[in-house]
Motif scaffolding. Sequence first.
Motif, short mmCIF file in Angstrom:
data_model
loop_
_atom_site.label_atom_id
_atom_site.label_comp_id
_atom_site.label_asym_id
_atom_site.label_seq_id
_atom_site.Cartn_x
_atom_site.Cartn_y
_atom_site.Cartn_z
N GLN A 70 0.84 -1.20 0.00
CA GLN A 70 0.00 0.00 0.00
C GLN A 70 0.87 1.26 0.00
OE1 GLN A 70 -4.02 1.09 2.18
NE2 GLN A 70 -2.35 1.25 3.62
N SER A 71 1.98 1.25 0.76
CA SER A 71 2.88 2.40 0.78
C SER A 71 3.53 2.62 -0.58
CB SER A 71 3.96 2.22 1.86
OG SER A 71 4.94 1.29 1.45
N GLU A 72 3.63 1.56 -1.38
CA GLU A 72 4.20 1.67 -2.73
C GLU A 72 3.12 1.97 -3.78
OE1 GLU A 72 6.24 -2.02 -3.33
OE2 GLU A 72 7.80 -1.55 -1.86
N GLN A 73 1.88 2.21 -3.31
CA GLN A 73 0.77 2.58 -4.19
C GLN A 73 0.36 1.43 -5.11
OE1 GLN A 73 1.95 6.23 -6.10
NE2 GLN A 73 2.02 7.37 -4.20
N LEU A 74 0.63 0.20 -4.69
CA LEU A 74 0.22 -0.96 -5.47
C LEU A 74 -1.11 -1.53 -4.99
CD1 LEU A 74 3.67 -2.76 -5.76
CD2 LEU A 74 2.49 -1.50 -7.56
N LEU A 75 -1.49 -1.25 -3.75
CA LEU A 75 -2.75 -1.72 -3.18
C LEU A 75 -3.50 -0.57 -2.54
CD1 LEU A 75 -1.75 -5.05 -1.32
CD2 LEU A 75 -2.82 -4.83 -3.57
N THR A 76 -4.81 -0.72 -2.45
CA THR A 76 -5.65 0.23 -1.73
C THR A 76 -6.52 -0.54 -0.75
OG1 THR A 76 -7.42 0.13 -3.38
CG2 THR A 76 -5.72 1.82 -3.70
N ASN A 77 -7.10 0.20 0.21
CA ASN A 77 -8.08 -0.37 1.16
C ASN A 77 -7.51 -1.51 1.99
OD1 ASN A 77 -10.05 1.37 0.03
ND2 ASN A 77 -10.48 -0.14 -1.57
N THR A 85 -7.48 -4.12 -2.43
CA THR A 85 -7.73 -4.06 -3.87
C THR A 85 -6.46 -3.64 -4.57
OG1 THR A 85 -10.03 -3.43 -3.46
CG2 THR A 85 -9.15 -3.01 -5.67
N VAL A 86 -6.17 -4.27 -5.71
CA VAL A 86 -5.03 -3.84 -6.52
C VAL A 86 -5.33 -2.43 -7.04
CG1 VAL A 86 -3.60 -4.34 -8.54
CG2 VAL A 86 -4.55 -6.22 -7.16
N ALA A 87 -4.36 -1.55 -6.90
CA ALA A 87 -4.56 -0.16 -7.30
C ALA A 87 -5.03 -0.07 -8.75
CB ALA A 87 -3.27 0.63 -7.11
N PRO A 88 -5.99 0.83 -9.05
CA PRO A 88 -6.51 0.95 -10.41
C PRO A 88 -5.43 1.12 -11.47
CG PRO A 88 -7.84 2.24 -8.90
CD PRO A 88 -6.66 1.73 -8.12
N ILE A 89 -4.42 1.93 -11.13
CA ILE A 89 -3.25 2.05 -12.00
C ILE A 89 -2.05 1.77 -11.10
CG2 ILE A 89 -1.90 3.53 -13.51
CD1 ILE A 89 -4.41 5.12 -14.05
N PRO A 90 -1.55 0.54 -11.08
CA PRO A 90 -0.48 0.22 -10.14
C PRO A 90 0.67 1.21 -10.23
CG PRO A 90 -1.23 -1.76 -11.27
CD PRO A 90 -1.90 -0.60 -11.94
N GLY A 91 1.04 1.75 -9.08
CA GLY A 91 2.09 2.75 -9.03
C GLY A 91 3.46 2.12 -9.16
#
Length: 302
Positions: A70-77, A85-91
């Motif tokens: 999540q800190s790497e913007q790959l997951l949310t919630n 949830t996998v981030a809509p646009i994986p960071g």
Amino acid sequence: MVVDGEHAAVNGRKRSQRPQRSHREVAEELRGRIRSGELRPGQRMPTQARLADEFGVERGVVRQALRILQSEQLLTNVSKGSPATVAPIPGKALAGPEAPPQPTMVGLAPRISAAFAAQHVEIDALCLTSVSLTLAMGEPLREIHAGRTKPAKIDVRVLLPSRDIDLAFPTPVDDSSDGRVQRRWLAQRNAQGQVLRHNLTALRATHGIDVHVSFRALPFTPPVKLYLLNGAEALFAYYTVQRLEQEVDSEQLETYDAEGTRSMLFAFRQGAGLRDTSFVEQSHLWFNALWETISSELVLTS
């Protein structure tokens, strides 16, 4: 597509028979599935219980791994409740050759939080006042107080300019301030350092964590800031000096200063290629050399 975490392994994988893995190993495996497209943007992850079963680990290990992603913007919630949830646009990872530079107050806090997933947290910092570092500590401290994470040991070392030198910045544009600019900087340096030390060392009594916070004084004004995290990451930024008008002792003064919280952080991660690995290793050598040679004892008083 929603993966049924109670009845299926991640994308058909069978439960791992390997010895129990660390949270970093679990994070690395899931990171690879996200970047390969095996876990797609918008897809719900299996439940933490299902992931724990697959990897043969405790749920706490899974939670730590998910927080890193999540800190790497790959997951949310990411929470104890519903699946992440996998981030809509994986960071992109916030460290490594493809990582874009970010303002200190954007890039530092999530990397500090991720560092606190380790059992032994090691943070070295070279900076002008430690304002950014103190602020970035807020989230991992909240996680500890909420019972969501608990490292066994925390070691923090901070290099700051000595009070006994003429600072290159902040400094007045002319010589009419009678030392007020330096006194203001010194008060801020001491206050931020005291807050940082108090907030961390208080964890000894409240949570039984072995905490050590040390400060040493540099005989020069650092033109850059550097944060070294768990021996694996280096975050580097330039202090860009500008002509600024500031209020000092109720008077507006023209100064040369740098707004450190806005300095752009460049992130390097050991293992992300020769360039990154070499930068992290050399940064540690440089920091240790300063710590062990020309720095001196620093007392956080006026």
